[in-house]
Design a protein around this motif. Structure first.
Motif, PDB file in Angstrom:
ATOM      1  N   MET A  83       1.060  -1.232   0.011  1.00  0.00           N
ATOM      2  CA  MET A  83       0.009  -0.032  -0.089  1.00  0.00           C
ATOM      3  C   MET A  83       0.826   1.449  -0.040  1.00  0.00           C
ATOM      4  O   MET A  83       1.720   1.396   1.033  1.00  0.00           O
ATOM      5  N   ASN A  84       0.791   1.967  -1.090  1.00  0.00           N
ATOM      6  CA  ASN A  84       1.686   3.062  -1.252  1.00  0.00           C
ATOM      7  C   ASN A  84       0.685   4.411  -1.115  1.00  0.00           C
ATOM      8  O   ASN A  84      -0.635   4.254  -1.600  1.00  0.00           O
ATOM      9  N   SER A  85       1.037   5.541  -1.038  1.00  0.00           N
ATOM     10  CA  SER A  85       0.429   6.887  -1.174  1.00  0.00           C
ATOM     11  C   SER A  85      -0.755   6.797  -0.172  1.00  0.00           C
ATOM     12  O   SER A  85      -1.882   7.270  -0.675  1.00  0.00           O
ATOM     13  N   LEU A  86      -0.663   6.241   1.040  1.00  0.00           N
ATOM     14  CA  LEU A  86      -1.879   6.146   1.744  1.00  0.00           C
ATOM     15  C   LEU A  86      -2.473   7.301   2.339  1.00  0.00           C
ATOM     16  O   LEU A  86      -1.906   8.493   2.420  1.00  0.00           O
ATOM     17  N   LYS A  87      -3.615   7.222   2.424  1.00  0.00           N
ATOM     18  CA  LYS A  87      -4.595   8.308   2.462  1.00  0.00           C
ATOM     19  C   LYS A  87      -5.241   8.111   3.904  1.00  0.00           C
ATOM     20  O   LYS A  87      -5.728   6.901   4.132  1.00  0.00           O
ATOM     21  N   PRO A  88      -5.788   9.123   4.591  1.00  0.00           N
ATOM     22  CA  PRO A  88      -6.575   8.880   5.921  1.00  0.00           C
ATOM     23  C   PRO A  88      -7.923   8.058   5.441  1.00  0.00           C
ATOM     24  O   PRO A  88      -8.263   7.480   6.405  1.00  0.00           O
TER      25      PRO A  88
END
Length: 123
Positions: A83-88
Protein backbone atom coordinates in the motif's frame (compact mmCIF):
# COMPACT_ATOMS: atom_id res chain seq x y z
CA UNK A 1 -8.21 -25.76 11.97
CA UNK A 2 -7.53 -23.54 8.99
CA UNK A 3 -6.51 -19.99 9.81
CA UNK A 4 -5.47 -16.96 7.86
CA UNK A 5 -3.20 -14.64 9.79
CA UNK A 6 -2.65 -11.06 8.68
CA UNK A 7 0.30 -8.92 9.74
CA UNK A 8 1.95 -5.64 8.83
CA UNK A 9 -0.70 -3.17 9.90
CA UNK A 10 0.07 -0.09 11.93
CA UNK A 11 0.03 3.68 12.11
CA UNK A 12 1.44 5.67 9.21
CA UNK A 13 1.28 9.25 8.04
CA UNK A 14 -0.59 10.21 4.90
CA UNK A 15 1.58 9.58 1.87
CA UNK A 16 3.38 6.73 3.56
CA UNK A 17 3.49 3.03 2.77
CA UNK A 18 2.73 -0.26 4.46
CA UNK A 19 2.94 -3.88 3.33
CA UNK A 20 0.41 -6.33 4.65
CA UNK A 21 1.04 -10.05 4.68
CA UNK A 22 -1.32 -12.98 5.03
CA UNK A 23 -0.02 -16.41 5.90
CA UNK A 24 -2.39 -19.36 6.10
CA UNK A 25 -1.86 -22.10 8.64
CA UNK A 26 -3.29 -25.56 8.55
CA UNK A 27 -3.27 -25.92 4.77
CA UNK A 28 -1.93 -24.45 1.57
CA UNK A 29 -3.95 -22.02 -0.50
CA UNK A 30 -1.82 -22.16 -3.63
CA UNK A 31 -4.85 -23.33 -5.64
CA UNK A 32 -7.18 -20.67 -4.21
CA UNK A 33 -7.94 -17.16 -5.22
CA UNK A 34 -7.06 -14.69 -2.49
CA UNK A 35 -8.42 -11.29 -1.65
CA UNK A 36 -8.08 -8.30 0.62
CA UNK A 37 -11.08 -6.55 2.09
CA UNK A 38 -11.36 -3.69 4.58
CA UNK A 39 -13.87 -2.31 7.01
CA UNK A 40 -13.75 1.26 8.28
CA UNK A 41 -15.57 2.31 11.46
CA UNK A 42 -19.28 2.62 10.85
CA UNK A 43 -19.02 1.24 7.31
CA UNK A 44 -19.60 -2.10 5.65
CA UNK A 45 -16.71 -4.30 4.70
CA UNK A 46 -15.59 -3.61 1.13
CA UNK A 47 -13.47 -5.21 -1.54
CA UNK A 48 -9.92 -3.90 -1.93
CA UNK A 49 -7.98 -6.27 -4.19
CA UNK A 50 -7.86 -9.90 -5.31
CA UNK A 51 -5.57 -12.26 -7.16
CA UNK A 52 -6.17 -15.57 -8.87
CA UNK A 53 -4.34 -18.72 -7.81
CA UNK A 54 -1.84 -18.35 -10.63
CA UNK A 55 -0.91 -14.81 -9.63
CA UNK A 56 -1.54 -13.52 -13.14
CA UNK A 57 -5.00 -12.00 -12.90
CA UNK A 58 -5.53 -9.24 -10.35
CA UNK A 59 -8.42 -6.96 -9.50
CA UNK A 60 -8.61 -3.68 -7.60
CA UNK A 61 -11.21 -1.37 -6.21
CA UNK A 62 -11.20 1.96 -8.02
CA UNK A 63 -10.31 3.72 -4.77
CA UNK A 64 -6.95 1.92 -4.50
CA UNK A 65 -6.04 1.38 -8.14
CA UNK A 66 -2.57 2.71 -8.89
CA UNK A 67 -1.65 2.90 -5.19
CA UNK A 68 -2.04 -0.69 -3.93
CA UNK A 69 -0.50 -3.84 -5.36
CA UNK A 70 -1.59 -7.37 -4.51
CA UNK A 71 0.81 -10.25 -4.99
CA UNK A 72 1.40 -13.77 -3.80
CA UNK A 73 4.28 -16.14 -3.30
CA UNK A 74 2.87 -19.65 -3.54
CA UNK A 75 6.20 -21.17 -2.57
CA UNK A 76 5.97 -19.30 0.73
CA UNK A 77 2.19 -19.69 0.90
CA UNK A 78 1.92 -15.96 1.53
CA UNK A 79 -0.28 -13.17 0.20
CA UNK A 80 0.82 -9.52 0.18
CA UNK A 81 -0.74 -6.11 -0.19
CA UNK A 82 1.69 -3.28 -0.86
CA UNK A 83 0.00 0.00 0.00
CA UNK A 84 1.58 3.24 -1.19
CA UNK A 85 0.46 6.86 -1.09
CA UNK A 86 -1.81 6.07 1.81
CA UNK A 87 -4.67 8.41 2.61
CA UNK A 88 -6.64 8.92 5.83
CA UNK A 89 -9.64 7.31 4.10
CA UNK A 90 -7.63 4.08 3.85
CA UNK A 91 -7.93 3.72 7.62
CA UNK A 92 -9.68 0.42 8.32
CA UNK A 93 -9.27 -3.12 9.51
CA UNK A 94 -7.87 -5.11 6.61
CA UNK A 95 -8.83 -8.76 6.12
CA UNK A 96 -7.40 -11.41 3.86
CA UNK A 97 -9.60 -14.19 2.54
CA UNK A 98 -9.39 -17.30 0.37
CA UNK A 99 -11.85 -18.62 -2.19
CA UNK A 100 -12.07 -21.55 -4.59
CA UNK A 101 -14.45 -19.49 -6.75
CA UNK A 102 -13.40 -17.20 -9.60
CA UNK A 103 -15.69 -14.28 -8.69
CA UNK A 104 -13.09 -12.77 -6.42
CA UNK A 105 -14.67 -9.34 -6.01
CA UNK A 106 -17.64 -10.89 -4.20
CA UNK A 107 -17.32 -11.39 -0.45
CA UNK A 108 -19.79 -14.27 -0.33
CA UNK A 109 -17.52 -16.57 -2.35
CA UNK A 110 -14.80 -16.50 0.29
CA UNK A 111 -14.87 -19.45 2.68
CA UNK A 112 -11.82 -18.57 4.74
CA UNK A 113 -11.14 -15.27 6.51
CA UNK A 114 -8.46 -13.85 8.73
CA UNK A 115 -9.11 -11.86 11.88
CA UNK A 116 -7.86 -8.62 10.42
CA UNK A 117 -5.08 -6.13 10.96
CA UNK A 118 -5.59 -2.45 11.76
CA UNK A 119 -4.26 0.19 9.39
CA UNK A 120 -4.45 3.78 10.57
CA UNK A 121 -3.40 6.67 8.36
CA UNK A 122 -2.98 10.03 10.05
CA UNK A 123 -3.38 13.31 8.20
Amino acid sequence: QVQLVESGGGLVQAGGSLRLSCAPSGRTFSNYGMGWFRQAPGKEREFVAAIHWNGISTYYADSVKGRFTISRDNAKNTLYLQMNSLKPEDTAVYYCAASSDYRLKEQYVYAYWGQGTQVTVSS
